[in-house]
Design a protein around this motif. Structure first.
Motif, PDB file in Angstrom:
ATOM      1  N   VAL A 161       7.233   6.539  10.342  1.00  0.00           N
ATOM      2  CA  VAL A 161       8.536   7.004   9.866  1.00  0.00           C
ATOM      3  C   VAL A 161       8.700   6.698   8.371  1.00  0.00           C
ATOM      4  O   VAL A 161       9.158   7.541   7.577  1.00  0.00           O
ATOM      5  CB  VAL A 161       9.661   6.348  10.692  1.00  0.00           C
ATOM      6  N   ILE A 162       8.314   5.467   7.945  1.00  0.00           N
ATOM      7  CA  ILE A 162       8.460   5.080   6.533  1.00  0.00           C
ATOM      8  C   ILE A 162       7.606   5.979   5.632  1.00  0.00           C
ATOM      9  O   ILE A 162       8.059   6.482   4.581  1.00  0.00           O
ATOM     10  CB  ILE A 162       8.089   3.606   6.354  1.00  0.00           C
ATOM     11  N   CYS A 163       6.343   6.209   6.077  1.00  0.00           N
ATOM     12  CA  CYS A 163       5.447   7.047   5.274  1.00  0.00           C
ATOM     13  C   CYS A 163       5.980   8.488   5.184  1.00  0.00           C
ATOM     14  O   CYS A 163       5.877   9.157   4.130  1.00  0.00           O
ATOM     15  CB  CYS A 163       4.042   7.025   5.851  1.00  0.00           C
ATOM     16  N   SER A 164       6.528   8.998   6.276  1.00  0.00           N
ATOM     17  CA  SER A 164       7.109  10.348   6.269  1.00  0.00           C
ATOM     18  C   SER A 164       8.265  10.419   5.286  1.00  0.00           C
ATOM     19  O   SER A 164       8.423  11.400   4.539  1.00  0.00           O
ATOM     20  CB  SER A 164       7.578  10.729   7.676  1.00  0.00           C
ATOM     21  N   PHE A 165       9.100   9.374   5.288  1.00  0.00           N
ATOM     22  CA  PHE A 165      10.234   9.344   4.358  1.00  0.00           C
ATOM     23  C   PHE A 165       9.751   9.303   2.917  1.00  0.00           C
ATOM     24  O   PHE A 165      10.249  10.034   2.040  1.00  0.00           O
ATOM     25  CB  PHE A 165      11.104   8.112   4.666  1.00  0.00           C
ATOM     26  N   LEU A 166       8.717   8.460   2.659  1.00  0.00           N
ATOM     27  CA  LEU A 166       8.192   8.355   1.289  1.00  0.00           C
ATOM     28  C   LEU A 166       7.540   9.666   0.864  1.00  0.00           C
ATOM     29  O   LEU A 166       7.640  10.086  -0.314  1.00  0.00           O
ATOM     30  CB  LEU A 166       7.184   7.197   1.192  1.00  0.00           C
ATOM     31  N   LEU A 167       6.875  10.360   1.798  1.00  0.00           N
ATOM     32  CA  LEU A 167       6.248  11.648   1.494  1.00  0.00           C
ATOM     33  C   LEU A 167       7.302  12.685   1.110  1.00  0.00           C
ATOM     34  O   LEU A 167       7.152  13.444   0.147  1.00  0.00           O
ATOM     35  CB  LEU A 167       5.444  12.117   2.701  1.00  0.00           C
ATOM     36  N   ALA A 168       8.389  12.702   1.873  1.00  0.00           N
ATOM     37  CA  ALA A 168       9.473  13.656   1.558  1.00  0.00           C
ATOM     38  C   ALA A 168      10.138  13.314   0.230  1.00  0.00           C
ATOM     39  O   ALA A 168      10.489  14.204  -0.564  1.00  0.00           O
ATOM     40  CB  ALA A 168      10.489  13.648   2.693  1.00  0.00           C
ATOM     41  N   LEU A 169      10.326  12.002  -0.013  1.00  0.00           N
ATOM     42  CA  LEU A 169      10.951  11.580  -1.258  1.00  0.00           C
ATOM     43  C   LEU A 169      10.066  11.911  -2.450  1.00  0.00           C
ATOM     44  O   LEU A 169      10.542  12.343  -3.522  1.00  0.00           O
ATOM     45  CB  LEU A 169      11.238  10.072  -1.206  1.00  0.00           C
TER      46      LEU A 169
ATOM     47  N   LEU B  18       0.830  -1.202   0.000  1.00  0.00           N
ATOM     48  CA  LEU B  18       0.000   0.000   0.000  1.00  0.00           C
ATOM     49  C   LEU B  18       0.867   1.256   0.000  1.00  0.00           C
ATOM     50  O   LEU B  18       0.622   2.217  -0.772  1.00  0.00           O
ATOM     51  CB  LEU B  18      -0.927  -0.011   1.213  1.00  0.00           C
ATOM     52  N   ALA B  19       1.904   1.258   0.861  1.00  0.00           N
ATOM     53  CA  ALA B  19       2.800   2.426   0.918  1.00  0.00           C
ATOM     54  C   ALA B  19       3.535   2.612  -0.404  1.00  0.00           C
ATOM     55  O   ALA B  19       3.701   3.742  -0.905  1.00  0.00           O
ATOM     56  CB  ALA B  19       3.784   2.270   2.065  1.00  0.00           C
ATOM     57  N   GLY B  20       3.976   1.506  -1.021  1.00  0.00           N
ATOM     58  CA  GLY B  20       4.670   1.594  -2.297  1.00  0.00           C
ATOM     59  C   GLY B  20       3.767   2.118  -3.410  1.00  0.00           C
ATOM     60  O   GLY B  20       4.177   2.951  -4.240  1.00  0.00           O
ATOM     61  N   GLY B  21       2.494   1.665  -3.389  1.00  0.00           N
ATOM     62  CA  GLY B  21       1.554   2.136  -4.406  1.00  0.00           C
ATOM     63  C   GLY B  21       1.271   3.616  -4.272  1.00  0.00           C
ATOM     64  O   GLY B  21       1.228   4.359  -5.276  1.00  0.00           O
ATOM     65  N   LEU B  22       1.072   4.064  -3.012  1.00  0.00           N
ATOM     66  CA  LEU B  22       0.823   5.487  -2.782  1.00  0.00           C
ATOM     67  C   LEU B  22       2.032   6.317  -3.194  1.00  0.00           C
ATOM     68  O   LEU B  22       1.898   7.440  -3.727  1.00  0.00           O
ATOM     69  CB  LEU B  22       0.482   5.721  -1.301  1.00  0.00           C
ATOM     70  N   PHE B  23       3.252   5.799  -2.958  1.00  0.00           N
ATOM     71  CA  PHE B  23       4.455   6.527  -3.332  1.00  0.00           C
ATOM     72  C   PHE B  23       4.553   6.684  -4.852  1.00  0.00           C
ATOM     73  O   PHE B  23       4.896   7.762  -5.368  1.00  0.00           O
ATOM     74  CB  PHE B  23       5.694   5.803  -2.801  1.00  0.00           C
ATOM     75  N   LEU B  24       4.222   5.624  -5.583  1.00  0.00           N
ATOM     76  CA  LEU B  24       4.272   5.703  -7.060  1.00  0.00           C
ATOM     77  C   LEU B  24       3.276   6.738  -7.586  1.00  0.00           C
ATOM     78  O   LEU B  24       3.591   7.518  -8.494  1.00  0.00           O
ATOM     79  CB  LEU B  24       3.986   4.328  -7.670  1.00  0.00           C
ATOM     80  N   ILE B  25       2.084   6.718  -6.982  1.00  0.00           N
ATOM     81  CA  ILE B  25       1.073   7.700  -7.413  1.00  0.00           C
ATOM     82  C   ILE B  25       1.543   9.102  -7.065  1.00  0.00           C
ATOM     83  O   ILE B  25       1.448  10.052  -7.873  1.00  0.00           O
ATOM     84  CB  ILE B  25      -0.292   7.397  -6.772  1.00  0.00           C
ATOM     85  N   ASP B  26       2.047   9.270  -5.835  1.00  0.00           N
ATOM     86  CA  ASP B  26       2.469  10.587  -5.365  1.00  0.00           C
ATOM     87  C   ASP B  26       3.612  11.140  -6.214  1.00  0.00           C
ATOM     88  O   ASP B  26       3.671  12.336  -6.502  1.00  0.00           O
ATOM     89  CB  ASP B  26       2.900  10.483  -3.904  1.00  0.00           C
ATOM     90  N   SER B  27       4.546  10.247  -6.612  1.00  0.00           N
ATOM     91  CA  SER B  27       5.702  10.722  -7.390  1.00  0.00           C
ATOM     92  C   SER B  27       5.314  11.131  -8.811  1.00  0.00           C
ATOM     93  O   SER B  27       6.083  11.810  -9.482  1.00  0.00           O
ATOM     94  CB  SER B  27       6.773   9.622  -7.431  1.00  0.00           C
ATOM     95  N   ARG B  28       4.111  10.785  -9.282  1.00  0.00           N
ATOM     96  CA  ARG B  28       3.670  11.146 -10.630  1.00  0.00           C
ATOM     97  C   ARG B  28       2.818  12.410 -10.631  1.00  0.00           C
ATOM     98  O   ARG B  28       2.581  13.018 -11.666  1.00  0.00           O
ATOM     99  CB  ARG B  28       2.842   9.999 -11.237  1.00  0.00           C
ATOM    100  N   LEU B  29       2.298  12.775  -9.465  1.00  0.00           N
ATOM    101  CA  LEU B  29       1.423  13.942  -9.395  1.00  0.00           C
ATOM    102  C   LEU B  29       2.247  15.207  -9.278  1.00  0.00           C
ATOM    103  O   LEU B  29       3.346  15.194  -8.698  1.00  0.00           O
ATOM    104  CB  LEU B  29       0.480  13.819  -8.184  1.00  0.00           C
ATOM    105  N   PRO B  30       1.684  16.311  -9.771  1.00  0.00           N
ATOM    106  CA  PRO B  30       2.397  17.582  -9.624  1.00  0.00           C
ATOM    107  C   PRO B  30       2.505  17.973  -8.159  1.00  0.00           C
ATOM    108  O   PRO B  30       1.745  17.504  -7.311  1.00  0.00           O
ATOM    109  CB  PRO B  30       1.532  18.567 -10.411  1.00  0.00           C
ATOM    110  N   LEU B  31       3.403  18.865  -7.876  1.00  0.00           N
ATOM    111  CA  LEU B  31       3.625  19.280  -6.497  1.00  0.00           C
ATOM    112  C   LEU B  31       2.403  19.931  -5.885  1.00  0.00           C
ATOM    113  O   LEU B  31       2.244  19.928  -4.662  1.00  0.00           O
ATOM    114  CB  LEU B  31       4.806  20.260  -6.441  1.00  0.00           C
ATOM    115  N   GLY B  32       1.556  20.515  -6.654  1.00  0.00           N
ATOM    116  CA  GLY B  32       0.412  21.234  -6.085  1.00  0.00           C
ATOM    117  C   GLY B  32      -0.661  20.318  -5.551  1.00  0.00           C
ATOM    118  O   GLY B  32      -1.627  20.775  -4.952  1.00  0.00           O
TER     119      GLY B  32
END
Length: 615
Positions: free
Chosen positions: A56-64, A14-28
């Motif tokens: 902690v992992i989710c915070s790291f993925l959010l920052a990344l 779930l965290a990996g999927g959210l990270f992939l989606i988040d990394s494709r969306l614009p910053l806004g």
């Protein structure tokens, strides 16, 4: 364990999927908020550590994701959105951890409550103590498991009217009377009754409770305990029965029976004790001591003996005591006292005093009569020996024709018969004299170190002719170089001659008489005479050892004897501190064993007898 692993894998996917989606969306776009789903799933793990780790992992993925997302719009809006995402992640984690801790606290409280209830139920079962709460408005009683068991109910909620029906019909009125005042005014109550159970059995129960009232003083609730005292009442009744039995036995016992404490004070006594001690009744003796009833020197003696008993725990058995009764007469008592124990400690003593005044008087009279008899026999024996010696002497002259031929052979035979009868009568008188001297205590030992070998050799020579005439074999059995024996030589010779004469007399021709001698420092100096004669029944041995006792059996009816030989021999042995033992069986011979104390073996200086006359 497997479900927790799957849960962690699901969180990772779930965290990996959210990270992939988040990394494709614009910053806004505020893509950090969905990470709370990971935290929610992690919160299902029993450990709070999983929540913190995934936060902690989710915070790291959010920052990344912030660094990898394509630029678009105002950069500050993207940064604000990421900050909001971090806030939501950690707020959710904190709330999840607090919720889990709250659930754990509630679970522990519920578990402790269940354990407390289980412990209470166990304690109530062990103590046979149930509890109840009755609501007066509904007349409903909520009862513990033990209460239900004691009253025979199979449910925890019972109407109070049903409880009353389980009380024994004969006890219901007293129960209502015991609880009426508390119900009317409030307060506590206690009532003992029998419970009649459905299976037909009965229990004795005691109910203790309190009544709660409202402001107007009306009862609104009762609560209390119910305890099974059946075993206690049965024990109480048994103890009361035993106490009654003990008191009855004490009063019926024809002796003085009493109990004293560790300070020798009377605790209880029977009426016979009170009458002999001069007390009004047994109750009057409680707390008093022998000093209240006896002369001081007697009371001192009794107190010292009783305190020694309490210290050493050794009983006093059949001790003879002389006391003065209330009439001033001497009272002889046979006193037996034993320690009274409680939990391994001596707390007093139990005593029984038997009045033996009549027995003591009779014994003294018998002893006096016996001494008188012995003195009479001794005097008579001396008076008879003087003329008897003359008869023996003159008949011996006639028998031997010492003064010349008699002229008629018949007279010679008559003289020989007179001489034989006189010798037999003289031996009888000598035995009577010796026995009477021993019994009267006037016989003294002239002790010295005796060579037993030489003494036995002389006796064997003396009796061998008689043994040969009877067709018997006389066999000595002793080791070489026997030690000396410290005894009265004349009496030792008399002992051995008597035993050998008996053995020869009661052994048929062809038999054997064996004389055995042994010396042992542990056992003593042993002389044993064993024959292969007719023997006697073991139950007749006490008769053979009694004065003038003759065993009347077919095989020895023709044997001469006065019945003094064995009793005299036994008395002479015991005068030396020794013992005489007889083993015999009909047709199997007789063995007589004499044992002198070990301290008489070997050399020893002769100590003059203080009672013997000094010449």
């Amino acid at each position: 364990m497997q479900s927790r692993a799957l849960q962690q894998v699901f969180c990772g996917v779930l965290a990996g999927g959210l990270f992939l989606i988040d990394s494709r969306l614009p910053l806004g776009v505020a893509a950090g908020v969905p990470y709370i789903l990971v935290i929610a799933v992690a919160a299902r793990d029993p450990s709070t550590l999983a929540v913190w780790v995934w936060a902690v992992i989710c915070s790291f993925l959010l920052a990344l994701g912030f660094g990898l997302s394509p630029a678009a719009g105002n950069p500050w809006h993207g940064l604000l959105n990421r900050g909001m995402g971090l806030f939501v992640i950690w707020t959710t984690a904190i709330l999840a951890v607090q919720y889990k801790r709250s659930l754990n606290t509630q679970a522990r409280a519920l578990e402790e409550l269940r354990e407390s209830q289980a412990s209470l139920a166990t304690l109530q079962k062990v103590a046979k103590l149930g509890s109840w709460v009755r609501e007066m408005a509904s007349d409903e009683a909520h009862c513990s498991e033990e209460f239900c068991r004691l009253m025979g109910f199979d449910r925890r909620s019972v109407r109070f009217a049903e409880i009353v029906t389980r009380i024994h019909p004969d006890d219901r009125a007293s129960f209502k009377e015991d609880t009426a005042e508390a119900l009317a005014k409030g307060g506590s109550f206690e009532s003992t009754f029998r419970a009649a159970l459905p299976d037909g059995s009965e229990r004795i129960l005691v109910a203790r409770g309190t009544v709660s009232t409202d402001a107007a003083g009306r009862p609104i609730r009762t609560a209390g305990t119910l305890q099974d005292i059946t075993a206690f009442r049965q024990t109480e009744q048994a103890l009361e029965s035993q106490r009654t039995l003990l008191e009855t036995l004490m009063e019926a016992w024809p002796d003085m029976v009493f109990v004293k404490d560790a300070e020798s004070r009377f605790v209880t006594a029977n009426a016979w004790t009170a009458s002999k001690m001069g007390a009004k009744d047994p109750e009057d003796m409680i707390g008093k001591t022998d000093f209240d009833y006896h002369q001081k020197h007697l009371a001192d003696d009794f107190f010292a003996a009783e305190q020694k008993l309490i210290r050493t725990r050794r009983p006093i058995l059949s001790r003879e005591e002389a006391v003065i009764d209330p009439n001033g007469d001497v009272l002889w008592l046979s006193s037996t006292k034993v320690p009274l124990m409680r939990d391994g400690e001596v707390v007093g003593l139990v005593g029984i005093n038997r009045d033996i005044t009549a027995l003591h008087t009779a014994r003294k009279q018998a002893e006096l009569a016996n001494r008188t008899k012995s003195q009479f026999l001794a005097n008579m024996s001396h008076e008879l020996r003087t003329p008897l010696n003359a008869i023996i002497g003159f008949s011996s002259i006639i028998k031997e024709q010492a003064m010349g031929p008699v002229g008629n052979a018949t007279y010679v035979e008559y003289g020989a018969d007179i001489n034989s009868a006189g010798q037999h009568l003289l031996q009888l008188i000598n035995d009577i004299l010796d026995l009477s001297k021993v019994e009267s205590g006037r016989d003294h030992l002239n002790e010295e170190n005796i060579c037993v070998d030489k003494l036995l050799e002389g006796i064997m020579r003396l009796l061998r002719e008689r043994a040969d005439e009877a067709g018997l074999k006389l066999v000595p059995d002793s080791p070489p170089q026997l030690p000396s024996l410290f005894v009265d030589e004349r009496k030792l010779k008399q002992i051995v001659v008597n035993l050998l004469s008996n053995a020869i007399k009661f052994t048929k021709p062809g038999g054997t008489v064996t004389v055995t001698v042994r010396a042992d420092d542990r056992v003593g100096y042993m002389l044993q005479v064993a024959d292969t004669g007719i023997g006697i029944d073991p139950q007749h041995i006490p008769v053979a050892l009694s004065v003038f006792g003759r065993v009347e059996e077919p095989q020895n009816r023709n044997s001469e004897g006065t019945g003094l030989g064995l009793p005299l021999t036994k008395a002479l042995v015991e005068q030396h501190g020794g013992s005489l033992d007889i083993e015999s069986a009909v047709g199997a011979g007789t063995t007589v064993t004499v044992v002198f104390p070990a301290d008489r073996i070997g050399g020893r200086d002769v100590v003059p007898d203080a009672a013997a006359p000094i010449l």
